[in-house]
Design a protein around this motif. Sequence first.
Motif, PDB file in Angstrom:
ATOM      1  N   GLN A 172       8.076  -2.589   2.947  1.00 31.15           N
ATOM      2  CA  GLN A 172       6.813  -3.327   2.974  1.00 31.15           C
ATOM      3  C   GLN A 172       6.060  -3.044   1.683  1.00 31.15           C
ATOM      4  OE1 GLN A 172       4.720  -2.985   6.800  1.00 31.15           O
ATOM      5  NE2 GLN A 172       6.420  -1.662   7.373  1.00 31.15           N
ATOM      6  N   VAL A 218       2.364  -3.078  -0.060  1.00 30.42           N
ATOM      7  CA  VAL A 218       0.934  -3.130   0.247  1.00 30.42           C
ATOM      8  C   VAL A 218       0.154  -2.709  -1.001  1.00 30.42           C
ATOM      9  CG1 VAL A 218       1.262  -2.648   2.710  1.00 30.42           C
ATOM     10  CG2 VAL A 218       0.830  -0.772   1.151  1.00 30.42           C
ATOM     11  N   ASP A 274      -5.098  -0.296   0.063  1.00 35.55           N
ATOM     12  CA  ASP A 274      -4.934  -0.139   1.517  1.00 35.55           C
ATOM     13  C   ASP A 274      -4.910   1.327   1.939  1.00 35.55           C
ATOM     14  OD1 ASP A 274      -4.890  -2.860   1.750  1.00 35.55           O
ATOM     15  OD2 ASP A 274      -2.902  -2.966   2.691  1.00 35.55           O
ATOM     16  N   ARG A 304      -7.120   3.305   1.640  1.00 36.61           N
ATOM     17  CA  ARG A 304      -8.426   3.669   2.212  1.00 36.61           C
ATOM     18  C   ARG A 304      -8.286   3.835   3.727  1.00 36.61           C
ATOM     19  NH1 ARG A 304     -10.629  -0.933  -1.041  1.00 36.61           N
ATOM     20  NH2 ARG A 304     -10.967  -0.017  -3.072  1.00 36.61           N
ATOM     21  N   ASP A 305      -7.401   3.035   4.304  1.00 32.65           N
ATOM     22  CA  ASP A 305      -7.096   3.162   5.733  1.00 32.65           C
ATOM     23  C   ASP A 305      -5.720   3.831   5.838  1.00 32.65           C
ATOM     24  OD1 ASP A 305      -6.877   3.021   8.443  1.00 32.65           O
ATOM     25  OD2 ASP A 305      -7.067   0.840   8.579  1.00 32.65           O
ATOM     26  N   TYR A 306      -5.712   5.100   5.466  1.00 32.31           N
ATOM     27  CA  TYR A 306      -4.492   5.893   5.361  1.00 32.31           C
ATOM     28  C   TYR A 306      -3.626   5.804   6.625  1.00 32.31           C
ATOM     29  CZ  TYR A 306      -1.710  10.157   4.780  1.00 32.31           C
ATOM     30  OH  TYR A 306      -0.690  11.069   4.692  1.00 32.31           O
ATOM     31  N   ASN A 307      -4.235   5.954   7.782  1.00 28.53           N
ATOM     32  CA  ASN A 307      -3.471   5.942   9.036  1.00 28.53           C
ATOM     33  C   ASN A 307      -2.744   4.624   9.258  1.00 28.53           C
ATOM     34  OD1 ASN A 307      -4.085   8.586   9.816  1.00 28.53           O
ATOM     35  ND2 ASN A 307      -6.054   7.938  10.638  1.00 28.53           N
ATOM     36  N   LYS A 308      -3.355   3.533   8.866  1.00 27.50           N
ATOM     37  CA  LYS A 308      -2.720   2.226   9.028  1.00 27.50           C
ATOM     38  C   LYS A 308      -1.465   2.126   8.161  1.00 27.50           C
ATOM     39  CE  LYS A 308      -3.633  -2.724   8.582  1.00 27.50           C
ATOM     40  NZ  LYS A 308      -4.622  -3.720   8.158  1.00 27.50           N
ATOM     41  N   VAL A 309      -1.548   2.614   6.925  1.00 28.45           N
ATOM     42  CA  VAL A 309      -0.403   2.580   6.016  1.00 28.45           C
ATOM     43  C   VAL A 309       0.697   3.506   6.522  1.00 28.45           C
ATOM     44  CG1 VAL A 309       0.393   3.082   3.668  1.00 28.45           C
ATOM     45  CG2 VAL A 309      -1.810   1.945   4.028  1.00 28.45           C
ATOM     46  N   SER A 331       1.341   4.510   9.491  1.00 28.23           N
ATOM     47  CA  SER A 331       1.974   4.027  10.728  1.00 28.23           C
ATOM     48  C   SER A 331       3.057   2.995  10.464  1.00 28.23           C
ATOM     49  CB  SER A 331       0.914   3.456  11.680  1.00 28.23           C
ATOM     50  OG  SER A 331       0.385   2.254  11.153  1.00 28.23           O
ATOM     51  N   LYS A 332       3.072   2.405   9.272  1.00 19.67           N
ATOM     52  CA  LYS A 332       4.086   1.403   8.925  1.00 19.67           C
ATOM     53  C   LYS A 332       5.396   2.030   8.451  1.00 19.67           C
ATOM     54  CE  LYS A 332       0.722  -2.035   7.373  1.00 19.67           C
ATOM     55  NZ  LYS A 332       0.318  -2.893   6.250  1.00 19.67           N
TER      56      LYS A 332
END
Length: 88
Positions: free
Chosen positions: A3, A5, A9, A11-16, A18-19
């Motif tokens: 992926q 990104v 992105d 800034r939203d470490y957990n979102k990244v 989790s991918k």
Amino acid sequence: MPQFVPVSDLRDYNKVISKITPESPVYLTRHGRNATLAIVDAAEYERLKKLEASTQLLEAIRKGAGSGEQEGWISAENMEAFFDGEED
């Protein structure tokens, strides 16, 4: 599947994070350009490091075998003497 990104992105470490899976690293881009960084699963990173070490070992073995073919092999007795410090 990898992926891509934008680095912003993070800034939203957990979102990244989790991918990320062993099969799917995350590539970070800047301003939509080519990836500059990759974030990989730790187990996958360790697997890649072992693969790299194995490749280097096989290359050293291949080189040694080539040297033996070109310059001649050392007998087992001479090798034992060498490692026992009894070489000439």
